[in-house]
Design an enzyme around this catalytic site. Sequence first.
Site, PDB file in Angstrom:
ATOM      1  N   SER A  59       0.712  -1.177  -0.051  1.00 30.41           N
ATOM      2  CA  SER A  59       0.004  -0.247   0.038  1.00 30.41           C
ATOM      3  C   SER A  59       0.835   1.175  -0.058  1.00 30.41           C
ATOM      4  O   SER A  59       0.198   2.379  -0.120  1.00 30.41           O
ATOM      5  CB  SER A  59      -1.010   0.132   1.234  1.00 30.41           C
ATOM      6  OG  SER A  59      -2.123  -0.746   1.107  1.00 30.41           O
ATOM      7  N   LYS A  62       0.097   3.765  -2.700  1.00 27.46           N
ATOM      8  CA  LYS A  62      -0.827   4.943  -2.490  1.00 27.46           C
ATOM      9  C   LYS A  62      -0.151   6.263  -2.493  1.00 27.46           C
ATOM     10  O   LYS A  62      -0.850   7.472  -2.662  1.00 27.46           O
ATOM     11  CB  LYS A  62      -1.924   4.607  -1.612  1.00 27.46           C
ATOM     12  CG  LYS A  62      -2.526   3.450  -1.549  1.00 27.46           C
ATOM     13  CD  LYS A  62      -3.659   3.127  -0.426  1.00 27.46           C
ATOM     14  CE  LYS A  62      -4.544   1.986  -0.725  1.00 27.46           C
ATOM     15  NZ  LYS A  62      -3.959   0.755  -0.259  1.00 27.46           N
ATOM     16  N   SER A 119      -5.822   3.484   4.586  1.00 26.97           N
ATOM     17  CA  SER A 119      -5.570   2.800   3.400  1.00 26.97           C
ATOM     18  C   SER A 119      -6.357   1.930   2.672  1.00 26.97           C
ATOM     19  O   SER A 119      -6.228   0.899   2.130  1.00 26.97           O
ATOM     20  CB  SER A 119      -4.482   1.660   4.032  1.00 26.97           C
ATOM     21  OG  SER A 119      -3.653   1.222   3.146  1.00 26.97           O
ATOM     22  N   LYS A 230       2.846   6.615   4.925  1.00 23.73           N
ATOM     23  CA  LYS A 230       2.108   5.487   4.396  1.00 23.73           C
ATOM     24  C   LYS A 230       2.341   4.232   4.825  1.00 23.73           C
ATOM     25  O   LYS A 230       3.838   4.093   4.281  1.00 23.73           O
ATOM     26  CB  LYS A 230       1.864   5.722   2.699  1.00 23.73           C
ATOM     27  CG  LYS A 230       0.689   4.770   2.309  1.00 23.73           C
ATOM     28  CD  LYS A 230      -0.467   5.097   2.713  1.00 23.73           C
ATOM     29  CE  LYS A 230      -1.609   3.750   2.871  1.00 23.73           C
ATOM     30  NZ  LYS A 230      -1.442   2.979   3.755  1.00 23.73           N
TER      31      LYS A 230
END
Length: 386
Positions: A59, A62, A119, A230
């Site tokens: 993730s 992102k 997320s 993140k």
Amino acid sequence: MYLKKSLTALLLAAAVWMTAALPVSANVSVSSPSVILIESSTGQVIYELNSTERRSLASVTKVMTLLLTFEAIDGGKVKLTDDVLTSEHASSMGGSQVFLAQGEIQSLETMIKCIVVASGNDASVAVAEHVAGSEEAFVEMMNQKALDLGMVDTHFVDCCGLTDSSDHYSCARDIAIMSRELTVKHPEIFNYTKIWMEDITHVTPQGTSNFTLSSTNKLLKQYQYTTGLKTGFTSRAKYCISATASKEGIDLIAVVMGASDSKARSADVQTLMTYGFGVCKIYIDENADALQPLAVEGGVEERVPLKYESEFRYLDTQGSNLAAVEKVVDLPESVQAPAEEGSEAGRARYYLEGVEIGSVPILYGKTVEKASFADYMKKVLGFFLL
């Protein structure tokens, strides 16, 4: 043309990283196989380990999705207040999600919170479709942006990192590049990355319900200087993160890839950040002092104003005495017309212990054209008519 543009981007990116001072030798102990630590404002590498090794990034993908979204906002293509529709494709996303229903509408700002805080894979796809029309088109934008930034060890397959494809990869150094681009160019991202918990409201034909977004970034509670950014996890990628932190004017980005578990990931980030804050000192000259106009020979005007291109920043990791930095303005006594606005007239050079540590271009503040015969005649007539 495309090849030339891509090559130029790669050279520029290489210049940014190659001109940064080499990492200081450090006794840094991390358990993760691939990490990097950089100072954000300069892009200087402070420490790295296997930082160009290609790995799955989960993730952390992102970060690029958010970067393109904020670029679209800045470009006027979309607005934070836009209604974003959740498609069947977006609602079908597994993994981490905020359980958006097909046909559900949320504002773009709410979707950004769903991506940053929780997320949400479903929110990521919905935003990608809103910005580019389809996830496929958005992924093309992601890969083009990676090329533009010189991210030579990165390729995206989706916009959220849920894929198990071996063709979806990046490296710690490339993640640092896109994280720096996002946080430096769009600092408003920190309005969202610092959120620990926040409720959103689902409104669907089945009714209205509240849902609590809970941050996946536990460093917000574990490390006091954390500002974002993140996290990521899949069985292929293991535990990854691009983490940001700020202390006493120093902004750091630490990327950790392939950690064995979330505790090891957090521990490595804190080790890197503690080391970075311990060795980093930054010298800043805002270049607010006024520059005297420069004499112009053969111009329609006799002098041209000057301005600094930017402030100057120098990151020291060697314990130097930054109070000893000397600034020398390097300009000619005069310039031959024409002088074009924005062109370089000279440089402000900075020295530490006799060694140049960097420079900032000094630019012409306006255009001064070359004088014609008619211009000279006007000057002469003006002199006699006074």
